[in-house]
Design a protein around this motif. Structure first.
Motif, mmCIF file in Angstrom:
data_model
loop_
_atom_site.group_PDB
_atom_site.id
_atom_site.type_symbol
_atom_site.label_atom_id
_atom_site.label_comp_id
_atom_site.label_asym_id
_atom_site.label_seq_id
_atom_site.Cartn_x
_atom_site.Cartn_y
_atom_site.Cartn_z
ATOM 1 N N VAL A 1 0.865 -1.178 0.000
ATOM 2 C CA VAL A 1 0.000 0.000 0.000
ATOM 3 C C VAL A 1 0.903 1.229 0.000
ATOM 4 O O VAL A 1 1.696 1.408 0.919
ATOM 5 C CB VAL A 1 -0.938 0.024 1.227
ATOM 6 C CG1 VAL A 1 -1.808 1.266 1.214
ATOM 7 C CG2 VAL A 1 -1.787 -1.225 1.277
ATOM 8 N N ALA B 1 -7.845 3.768 0.641
ATOM 9 C CA ALA B 1 -6.815 2.722 0.757
ATOM 10 C C ALA B 1 -7.281 1.617 1.697
ATOM 11 O O ALA B 1 -7.055 0.431 1.434
ATOM 12 C CB ALA B 1 -5.504 3.323 1.236
ATOM 13 N N LEU C 1 -7.917 -2.196 0.588
ATOM 14 C CA LEU C 1 -7.241 -3.274 1.309
ATOM 15 C C LEU C 1 -8.241 -4.348 1.721
ATOM 16 O O LEU C 1 -7.966 -5.542 1.622
ATOM 17 C CB LEU C 1 -6.528 -2.702 2.534
ATOM 18 C CG LEU C 1 -5.638 -3.637 3.325
ATOM 19 C CD1 LEU C 1 -4.536 -4.209 2.452
ATOM 20 C CD2 LEU C 1 -5.046 -2.914 4.505
#
Length: 168
Positions: free
Chosen positions: A44, A70, A74
């Motif tokens: 990431v 993000a 994920l």
């Protein structure tokens, strides 16, 4: 040996077992044992440069939008493999080692801070090139204010946080 018949019960000495152990260790070393890991590793990359402090129309900063996106990406990626988190400013760097739990990764993402330094596009391109060359990574999530020029590799998940803001 004279008094024993052919095909009788063998009598092993301690050196035989030592040689057998050495042979077993050699075969084990040649076989190249490895650990089985569930899931695919994920990287990431979060842009934490000064440009991410700009407010977007909903009233949040680009950085807050990038962190939320993000975390969502994920979760969608599975999150069962190891997660490594990188920040881009002042120079691209790894924030933590490989995190095995998705909860730990979310906690590290939540504690990321934006800095007043500009990002370095050349250094970021080098980092992304290194991550793309790593065949072990299953997904590479990039959250920032810039989009990636096409063609985008299939392993990349680009997230553009906020719209371009005109200079006044």
């Amino acid at each position: 040996m004279r008094g024993q018949r052919f095909g009788g019960r063998p009598r092993f000495t301690w050196t035989f077992f030592l040689e057998l152990l050495a042979l077993w260790l050699a075969v084990l070393a040649i076989a190249g044992p490895y650990l089985l890991k569930k899931g695919t590793p994920i990287a990431v990359v979060i842009d934490n440069s000064a440009a991410m402090q700009a407010l977007t129309p909903p009233g949040k900063t680009r950085f807050e939008n990038a962190l939320a996106a993000a975390s969502d990406a994920l979760d969608r990626a599975g999150g069962s493999g190891q997660v490594t988190i990188y920040l881009t400013a002042p120079q691209p760097h790894q924030v933590s080692g490989a995190l095995s739990a998705s909860g730990e990764a979310h906690e590290v993402i939540a504690h990321a801070q934006v800095v007043d330094a500009p990002d370095d596009p050349a250094a970021l391109a080098t980092l992304l090139g290194q991550l793309a060359a790593d065949g072990h990574l299953g997904r590479i999530i990039l959250a920032g204010y810039r989009s990636i020029a096409p063609p985008v590799p299939a392993r990349f998940v680009p997230i553009v946080a906020g719209q371009p803001i005109a200079n006044y």
